[in-house]
Motif scaffolding. Sequence first.
Motif, mmCIF file in Angstrom:
data_model
loop_
_atom_site.group_PDB
_atom_site.id
_atom_site.type_symbol
_atom_site.label_atom_id
_atom_site.label_comp_id
_atom_site.label_asym_id
_atom_site.label_seq_id
_atom_site.Cartn_x
_atom_site.Cartn_y
_atom_site.Cartn_z
ATOM 1 N N GLU A 32 46.117 17.340 22.823
ATOM 2 C CA GLU A 32 45.683 18.609 23.373
ATOM 3 C C GLU A 32 44.786 18.413 24.564
ATOM 4 N N LEU A 33 44.049 17.306 24.509
ATOM 5 C CA LEU A 33 43.064 17.103 25.553
ATOM 6 C C LEU A 33 43.702 16.988 26.938
ATOM 7 N N LEU A 34 44.972 16.576 26.968
ATOM 8 C CA LEU A 34 45.631 16.380 28.243
ATOM 9 C C LEU A 34 45.709 17.682 29.030
ATOM 10 N N VAL A 35 45.607 18.791 28.332
ATOM 11 C CA VAL A 35 45.649 20.095 29.010
ATOM 12 C C VAL A 35 44.333 20.842 28.849
ATOM 13 N N SER A 36 43.916 20.974 27.582
ATOM 14 C CA SER A 36 42.788 21.864 27.289
ATOM 15 C C SER A 36 41.517 21.399 27.987
ATOM 16 N N GLY A 37 41.364 20.094 28.085
ATOM 17 C CA GLY A 37 40.143 19.583 28.724
ATOM 18 C C GLY A 37 40.065 19.918 30.187
ATOM 19 N N PHE A 38 41.151 20.411 30.795
ATOM 20 C CA PHE A 38 41.159 20.648 32.243
ATOM 21 C C PHE A 38 41.163 22.118 32.597
ATOM 22 N N ILE A 39 41.223 22.979 31.552
ATOM 23 C CA ILE A 39 41.329 24.413 31.836
ATOM 24 C C ILE A 39 40.052 24.919 32.475
ATOM 25 N N ASP A 40 38.933 24.451 31.986
ATOM 26 C CA ASP A 40 37.661 24.872 32.571
ATOM 27 C C ASP A 40 37.552 24.443 34.022
ATOM 28 N N GLY A 41 37.957 23.206 34.233
ATOM 29 C CA GLY A 41 37.894 22.696 35.633
ATOM 30 C C GLY A 41 38.784 23.508 36.557
ATOM 31 N N LEU A 42 39.948 23.867 36.070
ATOM 32 C CA LEU A 42 40.869 24.655 36.897
ATOM 33 C C LEU A 42 40.249 25.994 37.250
ATOM 34 N N SER A 43 39.671 26.636 36.223
ATOM 35 C CA SER A 43 39.077 27.951 36.479
ATOM 36 C C SER A 43 37.924 27.838 37.446
ATOM 37 N N GLU A 44 37.173 26.808 37.299
ATOM 38 C CA GLU A 44 36.028 26.635 38.215
ATOM 39 C C GLU A 44 36.511 26.414 39.665
ATOM 40 N N ALA A 45 37.595 25.629 39.799
ATOM 41 C CA ALA A 45 38.107 25.376 41.163
ATOM 42 C C ALA A 45 38.653 26.651 41.795
ATOM 43 N N VAL A 46 39.337 27.437 40.960
ATOM 44 C CA VAL A 46 39.869 28.712 41.500
ATOM 45 C C VAL A 46 38.723 29.613 41.908
ATOM 46 N N ALA A 47 37.648 29.589 41.060
ATOM 47 C CA ALA A 47 36.505 30.446 41.362
ATOM 48 C C ALA A 47 35.862 30.066 42.678
ATOM 49 N N HIS A 48 35.966 28.806 43.052
ATOM 50 C CA HIS A 48 35.362 28.372 44.329
ATOM 51 C C HIS A 48 36.252 28.590 45.538
ATOM 52 N N LEU A 49 37.468 29.074 45.294
ATOM 53 C CA LEU A 49 38.345 29.343 46.440
ATOM 54 C C LEU A 49 37.808 30.508 47.247
ATOM 55 N N PRO A 50 38.102 30.577 48.520
ATOM 56 C CA PRO A 50 37.660 31.738 49.320
ATOM 57 C C PRO A 50 38.279 33.026 48.764
ATOM 58 N N GLU A 51 37.606 34.104 49.029
ATOM 59 C CA GLU A 51 37.976 35.390 48.454
ATOM 60 C C GLU A 51 39.367 35.811 48.906
ATOM 61 N N GLU A 52 39.652 35.599 50.189
ATOM 62 C CA GLU A 52 40.937 36.079 50.721
ATOM 63 C C GLU A 52 42.090 35.283 50.124
ATOM 64 N N THR A 53 41.784 34.017 49.836
ATOM 65 C CA THR A 53 42.823 33.207 49.212
ATOM 66 C C THR A 53 43.087 33.718 47.808
ATOM 67 N N ARG A 54 41.985 33.975 47.135
ATOM 68 C CA ARG A 54 42.137 34.445 45.745
ATOM 69 C C ARG A 54 42.854 35.801 45.688
ATOM 70 N N ALA A 55 42.623 36.597 46.746
ATOM 71 C CA ALA A 55 43.209 37.942 46.728
ATOM 72 C C ALA A 55 44.732 37.902 46.721
ATOM 73 N N GLY A 56 45.288 36.850 47.365
ATOM 74 C CA GLY A 56 46.756 36.795 47.448
ATOM 75 C C GLY A 56 47.393 36.068 46.308
ATOM 76 N N MET A 57 46.594 35.580 45.397
ATOM 77 C CA MET A 57 47.156 34.733 44.357
ATOM 78 C C MET A 57 47.640 35.578 43.187
ATOM 79 N N GLY A 58 48.721 35.192 42.573
ATOM 80 C CA GLY A 58 49.163 35.780 41.311
ATOM 81 C C GLY A 58 49.873 37.100 41.445
ATOM 82 N N ASN A 59 50.222 37.543 42.619
ATOM 83 C CA ASN A 59 51.004 38.767 42.749
ATOM 84 C C ASN A 59 52.375 38.556 42.107
ATOM 85 N N PRO A 60 52.945 39.693 41.645
ATOM 86 C CA PRO A 60 54.226 39.560 40.928
ATOM 87 C C PRO A 60 55.314 38.991 41.818
#
Lengths: 234, 245
Positions: free
Chosen positions: B143-171
Amino acid sequence: MISSPLSTDVLFHIGPIPVSDPVVVTWGIMAVMTLGLWLATRRLTIKAGPVQAVLEMIVEVIDGQIRESMQVDPAPYRTLIGTLFLFIFIANWSSLIPGVEPPTAHIETDAALAALVGGATLYFGIRVRGLGGYLKTFAEPSWVMIPLNIIEQITRTFSLIVRLFGNVMSGVFVIGIVLSLAGLLVPIPLMALDLLTGAVQAYIFAILATVFLGSAVSGEEGGKPEPQPPQKED
Amino acid sequence: MHIDWWTLGLQALNVGVLLWIFSRFLFRPVADIVRKRQEAADAVLAQAEASRTAALAHEAEVQVNADRLSAERGRVMADAEAQARATAEAILSDANRDAARIRADAEVATVALKEAEMTRLATQASRLSLEITRKLLARLPYELLVSGFIDGLSEAVAHLPEETRAGMGNPDQPLILTAARPLTDAERQTCQDVLERILGRSVTLTTETDPSLLAGLELEAPHALVRNSFRADLERIEARLIHHD
């Protein structure tokens, strides 16, 4: 027995002309000389052989004597002086041939030779100086000398005759006497002496002729003492 | 004593003939030949003198030629020497330049070789580290191969610029989530929840699997790429090793 050297033997006559012993000997000498010289000189070359060298030496010596005595080019006088010397020399030495008496032991031959010298002196003197110039030499150093000079001309010609005649004739005479007394070997030294005398007399005659010619053409006659080579008293 | 005048006359005649005989057969021919010899000797002497003059002239000419040749030789020698010196200098200069170039090339080649060697060593080291990591990861819980990195991923996304984040995840532009192994549904859900929480809206998520990540997650958007995996870390380390040594 020999005849007197003073007499002239007539051997034969050609018409009215009596031909004597010295004439015949002279003809013989002439014939021998003509033949000998013709043989010797018919093929002369630039590169001289022994005979030619001897002939050239004789001519050179004669030329040298003339040049020394006359101080002129010897060419015009070469034939006269050379002929006198060679003929007298050969004539004197012809006594070596038994039975032949030298033509120069007869006064006629000597007189002919001296006359030739006298005539040549006159001819060359006039030819070189002109007639007037030659005659003027008789008045040198002053006109007072004219008779003496004329006499000198005559006497020196006679001295030539008598000197040659006396020497050669006396030699022949002495040899004849000795030969009549002691025939074998004894005359040989006298004959040798006679040859020496003959050579010396030929030289004296030629050199005196040269001196006379020289004085005639150089105009110093009377001022120049006549050289007298030592003479033998035979 | 008497004088025979006939004999005297004949002898005078004979003396005259003798003069002619001696002149004709002795003195004239001998004098002629002596004169001819003298002329021949004069001619030979004149010829010798002419030859001597010619020889002297020739000698002078030869001397002049020799002097000229000597001078020319000296000049040619000087030219040749100067040329040789110039050539030598040019050759030396070329040689120096070539040597410098070769040395520079060698230095460059050495540096390149060294760098290549370093690169090779670094590559080997990174491969070795990858291998080590792979082996080490094999010992970690699955499990650690994935679960241990979820926090890091969220933190990296949180540090992305706002405009970048705004375009992410659209359908119409779904986010692509790549994992080292197939995600379980729970893990997929957790990741979607975390992303929606950070971006503040619902996102469309597509999952992909790439074992070469070794461990961790990578999020790919049209204008952004968030790499939170061991592969990305190792690549960064490798790049640093290669370019800073």
